[in-house]
Design an enzyme around this catalytic site. Structure first.
Site, PDB file in Angstrom:
ATOM      1  N   GLY A 212       0.835  -1.210   0.000  1.00 16.68           N
ATOM      2  CA  GLY A 212       0.000   0.000   0.000  1.00 16.68           C
ATOM      3  C   GLY A 212       0.857   1.242   0.000  1.00 16.68           C
ATOM      4  N   ASN A 213       0.247   2.378   0.260  1.00 15.10           N
ATOM      5  CA  ASN A 213       1.031   3.620   0.386  1.00 15.10           C
ATOM      6  C   ASN A 213       0.391   4.518   1.440  1.00 15.10           C
ATOM      7  OD1 ASN A 213      -0.896   5.546  -0.945  1.00 15.10           O
ATOM      8  ND2 ASN A 213      -0.594   4.115  -2.655  1.00 15.10           N
ATOM      9  N   HIS A 214       1.055   5.643   1.725  1.00 14.65           N
ATOM     10  CA  HIS A 214       0.642   6.480   2.864  1.00 14.65           C
ATOM     11  C   HIS A 214      -0.472   7.474   2.531  1.00 14.65           C
ATOM     12  CE1 HIS A 214       3.526   4.980   5.660  1.00 14.65           C
ATOM     13  NE2 HIS A 214       4.545   5.215   4.836  1.00 14.65           N
ATOM     14  N   ALA A 280      -3.963   7.754  -5.067  1.00  9.86           N
ATOM     15  CA  ALA A 280      -2.573   7.295  -5.189  1.00  9.86           C
ATOM     16  C   ALA A 280      -2.639   5.798  -5.506  1.00  9.86           C
ATOM     17  CB  ALA A 280      -1.832   7.548  -3.887  1.00  9.86           C
TER      18      ALA A 280
END
Ligand code: CTP
Length: 403
Positions: A212-214, A280
């Site tokens: 995943g990402n932030h 994102a």
């Protein structure tokens, strides 16, 4: 959330029996999230007490030019009150007040406030049927409408006199619905359909792990809120996030992976006028997703990744009349790369996020963007809260629509 949420509403009450219904009106406005102040004609106090209205509105009620209860009389500033209001409703509006307002009379504080008000003014007339039918009342109504005011239609039914016919003030719920609908229709994005993507995507490795990402999803949710506030009907497709949307004109579509976001975006894209892709999205995902939790064995583990579909580029390929807006997160040759993306993905607008500025980007509450529509057409904005960035973007889109 009502379109009236956060609005300053001034309620003007005149001396008609329907004044007793204004207690409900104040409550409904407050329930819709509005701030309410009340100004009354002196005679209307015989029908409902200022104490009831000040208690419900949580503001002092004004009914004269000076505050008589104070030892040293204080002037009630009707000009300030008129300027405070985003919207002025006169309910009930008697034949007497309609006639005085139509002729510019200002011999009570409500009339003076009306003459000073710069905001939209609504009237909910209330009177007996013969008074309502009288030519002079009709003339007052037409005159006031020609001044740009809005009349909320009277209802038909039993009147206080016992007669049956037209002249009853619209019920409080009807008045609120009427105003909400009217306000909505004046908004610059009324009836425009928006598709917005937000948040991160999670790409499964096995049943318990993911890549995943932030991304917090804040920027996309603020964009959705800003569009909805301007009257747009929004479909908000978001990856996993803690953000909440509570507007009645936002349809929330939760997704997890890039593939799910791709499918949801394609499901809605054909029917929208504007698509803003702020998510994102993971560029890569594990090529093979393990059925069972991967056990730790060796000192290293290699995951083979494959490209996800580029949702933005895929929409650019099938775009017809839609305005397509993308985001770009660049660290070098920012403008040049953003313009390349604008052209390569067939976008109308690209929002360049800079990671080189403190306080901008993932997670935080602020962002610094440059909004680009072409090589010669770009605006660099200062560091702002994400909600203000969303408002700037809406202004650019409105400009683009009207160009
Ligand atoms: N985007 C998308 N689908 C993907 C990847 C990105 O829709 N699979 C969208 C994002 O929502 C954003 C835009 O593409 O609006 C730009 O994403 P960015 O990561 O800045 O650029 P990329 O096109 O992925 O290229 P690169 O990472 O090489 O800069």
């Amino acid at each position: 959330m009502s379109i009236l949420s956060g609005k300053n509403i001034l309620l003007g009450i005149t001396a008609g029996i329907a004044a007793y219904k204004t207690a409900s009106l104040v409550r409904l406005f407050i329930k819709a999230g509005a701030n309410v102040k009340v100004v009354m004609t002196p005679a209307s106090k015989d029908f409902i007490t200022p104490l009831t209205l000040s208690t419900l509105s949580k503001h002092p009620v004004i009914s004269s030019f000076t505050n008589e209860d104070d030892e040293e009389a204080i002037w009630n500033n009707h000009v300030e009150l008129g300027l405070w209001a985003d919207l002025f409703l006169i309910a009930p509006a008697t034949a007497n007040t309609l006639s005085k307002m139509a002729t510019g009379n200002s011999d009570n504080v409500l009339l003076a406030t009306y003459l000073s008000a710069k905001c939209p003014v609504y009237f909910a007339p209330a009177m007996d049927l013969d008074m309502y039918k009288h030519e002079s009342t009709k003339k007052s109504i037409v005159t006031l409408e020609n001044y740009g005011n809005t009349m909320i239609p009277v209802e038909s039914g039993e009147l206080a006199s016992g007669l049956i016919g037209e002249g009853r003030m619209a019920e409080p719920e009807t008045i609120i619905h009427f105003i909400e609908g009217h306000v909505l229709k004046q908004l610059p994005l009324y009836k425009q359909k928006f598709l917005i993507t937000a948040g991160p995507t999670y790409e499964a490795i096995d049943p318990v792990r993911f890549i995943g990402n932030h991304s917090s999803g804040k920027m996309g949710f603020e964009i959705a809120k800003a569009a909805a506030k301007l009257g747009a009907d929004v479909v908000l497709i978001s990856g996993p996030t803690h953000q909440k949307s509570n507007s009645s004109n936002i349809i929330f579509v939760p997704v997890v992976s890039a593939q799910e976001m791709y499918e949801a975006a394609h499901l809605y894209f054909k029917t929208v006028d504007v698509a803003i892709l702020s998510a994102a999205v993971a560029d890569y995902r594990p090529k093979y997703v393990a059925d069972q939790k991967i056990k730790k064995k060796d000192t290293t583990l290699t995951l083979e990744l494959e490209k996800t579909k580029d949702i933005l580029a895929s929409l650019g390929k099938i775009k017809e009349k839609q305005i397509l807006v993308g985001f770009a997160l660049e660290t070098q040759n920012e403008i040049e790369n953003a313009i390349k993306k604008l052209n390569a993905k067939n976008l109308d607008i690209i929002v360049l996020n800079s990671l080189n500025d403190d306080g901008a980007g993932f997670g935080g509450n602020s962002n610094k963007v440059t909004i680009i529509t072409g090589e010669e057409d770009m605006t660099a904005y200062d560091l702002k809260s994400k909600s203000d960035v969303a408002k700037d973007l809406m202004n650019e889109i409105i400009k683009y629509i009207n160009a």
